[in-house]
Design an enzyme around this catalytic site. Structure first.
Site, PDB file in Angstrom:
ATOM      1  N   SER A  12       0.826  -1.204   0.000  1.00 42.33           N
ATOM      2  CA  SER A  12       0.000   0.000   0.000  1.00 42.33           C
ATOM      3  C   SER A  12       0.869   1.266   0.000  1.00 42.33           C
ATOM      4  O   SER A  12       0.379   2.339  -0.342  1.00 42.33           O
ATOM      5  CB  SER A  12      -0.879   0.008   1.247  1.00 42.33           C
ATOM      6  OG  SER A  12      -0.066  -0.049   2.400  1.00 42.33           O
ATOM      7  N   CYS A 185       2.922  -6.316   9.939  1.00 44.39           N
ATOM      8  CA  CYS A 185       2.634  -5.309   8.915  1.00 44.39           C
ATOM      9  C   CYS A 185       3.991  -4.811   8.443  1.00 44.39           C
ATOM     10  O   CYS A 185       4.865  -4.526   9.274  1.00 44.39           O
ATOM     11  CB  CYS A 185       1.826  -4.159   9.513  1.00 44.39           C
ATOM     12  SG  CYS A 185       1.721  -2.709   8.434  1.00 44.39           S
TER      13      CYS A 185
HETATM   14  N1  DGL Z   1       2.018  -2.655   4.933  1.00 39.03           N
HETATM   15  C1  DGL Z   1       0.748  -3.260   5.025  1.00 39.03           C
HETATM   16  C2  DGL Z   1       0.773  -4.610   5.717  1.00 39.03           C
HETATM   17  O1  DGL Z   1       1.775  -5.279   5.718  1.00 39.03           O
HETATM   18  C3  DGL Z   1      -0.442  -2.491   5.495  1.00 39.03           C
HETATM   19  C4  DGL Z   1      -0.409  -1.041   5.681  1.00 39.03           C
HETATM   20  C5  DGL Z   1      -1.744  -0.394   5.421  1.00 39.03           C
HETATM   21  O2  DGL Z   1      -2.659  -0.461   6.253  1.00 39.03           O
HETATM   22  O3  DGL Z   1      -1.843   0.152   4.329  1.00 39.03           O
HETATM   23  O4  DGL Z   1      -0.217  -5.032   6.253  1.00 39.03           O
END
Ligand code: DGL
Length: 270
Positions: A12, A185
């Site tokens: 994202s 995340c």
């Molecule tokens: N980087 C994303 C993940 O690993 C999520 C970040 C977002 O909420 O956009 O879940």
């Protein structure tokens, strides 16, 4: 049709860079294509249908650029879309990532683990399946970390406000006595210095990114090309995200001559 010999990676936003650096380390001479969907960040509070739509478009774009493998460097997008992507692009290995519950279950000494992820990941079917397979005997404390992804997207991973947020998220876990903490995340490793400081030395931190990169190497179909072209291309879907994306890319070792390009609905294949 261009010969596909690169690795496509998307997230994202800036988070997938924390996976990119491990892929680059393990595949120093393969072209890497990275898309940050900063027009739609954060994914964490979006519906699975919406995330699936974005993920499909980005995957198509990465394949059109020459990706032979696509790494979904986002736990939230993996939870929402990886099965759909595998069905839709059966000729391209798709590597997903999910909170490292299995390694955490193997690593914990006291059976108490913490998971930092997004709301989308926690609500997913894939995450519940992980818990029922590997965490039945464990105490699992979860936090969806509201506001943390936004801080990191602002380039403020070390800021006072980030510290306050992390104190709020981690204190209940530390008080409960967790000995293992999963970074579920891909944005969160950018805040790792603060996370380590607040969690303290008794808590081991698990980031699945190196294992994800190893999986990308495993499924890469041209082992000979591992000594080929080391180019790195980056795109963002929002010009406003570009400065932080470029800054963090430098921080993880991308040469400073590399510029992030803008990609949007008007770009072919996106
Ligand atoms: N980087 C994303 C993940 O690993 C999520 C970040 C977002 O909420 O956009 O879940």
């Amino acid at each position: 049709m261009i010969h596909r010999h690169g690795i496509g990676i998307f997230d994202s936003g800036v988070g997938g860079l924390t996976v990119w650096r491990h892929v680059r380390e393990q595949m120093p001479k393969v072209p890497l294509f990275y898309v940050a969907d900063q027009a739609h960040v954060p994914y964490g509070r979006r519906s699975a249908a919406e995330i699936t739509r974005f993920s499909e478009r980005i995957t198509r774009f990465l394949i059109a650029q020459g990706a032979a493998v696509v790494v979904v460097a986002c736990n939230t997008a993996t939870a929402a879309a990886v099965d759909y992507l595998r069905r839709t692009f059966p000729d391209t290995p798709i590597v997903g990532m999910e909170p490292a519950v299995k390694p955490a279950a193997a690593a914990t000494q006291n059976g108490k683990i913490g998971v930092l992820a997004t709301a989308g990941t926690f609500q997913s079917q894939r995450y519940s399946a992980l818990l029922s397979r590997f965490a039945r005997e464990l105490v699992v404390l979860e936090n969806p970390c509201p506001g943390l992804v936004e801080q990191i997207e602002r380039g403020a991973s070390g800021a006072d406000k980030t510290r306050q947020l992390l104190q709020q998220f981690l204190t209940p876990m530390v008080d409960e006595g967790i000995d293992t903490l999963i970074l579920g995340c891909t944005h969160y490793p950018f805040a790792r210095p603060l996370i380590e400081e607040i969690a303290g030395p008794a808590v081991q931190i698990i980031d699945p990114a190196p294992a994800v990169a190893r999986q990308a190497v495993r499924v890469y179909p041209y082992p000979d090309a591992l000594l080929g072209d080391p180019s790195s291309l980056f795109w963002t879907t929002a010009a406003s995200g570009r400065p932080v994306l470029e800054e963090l890319a430098r921080e993880i070792g991308v040469p400073s001559a590399v510029r992030v390009q803008l990609v949007n609905e008007k770009t072919p294949h996106l």
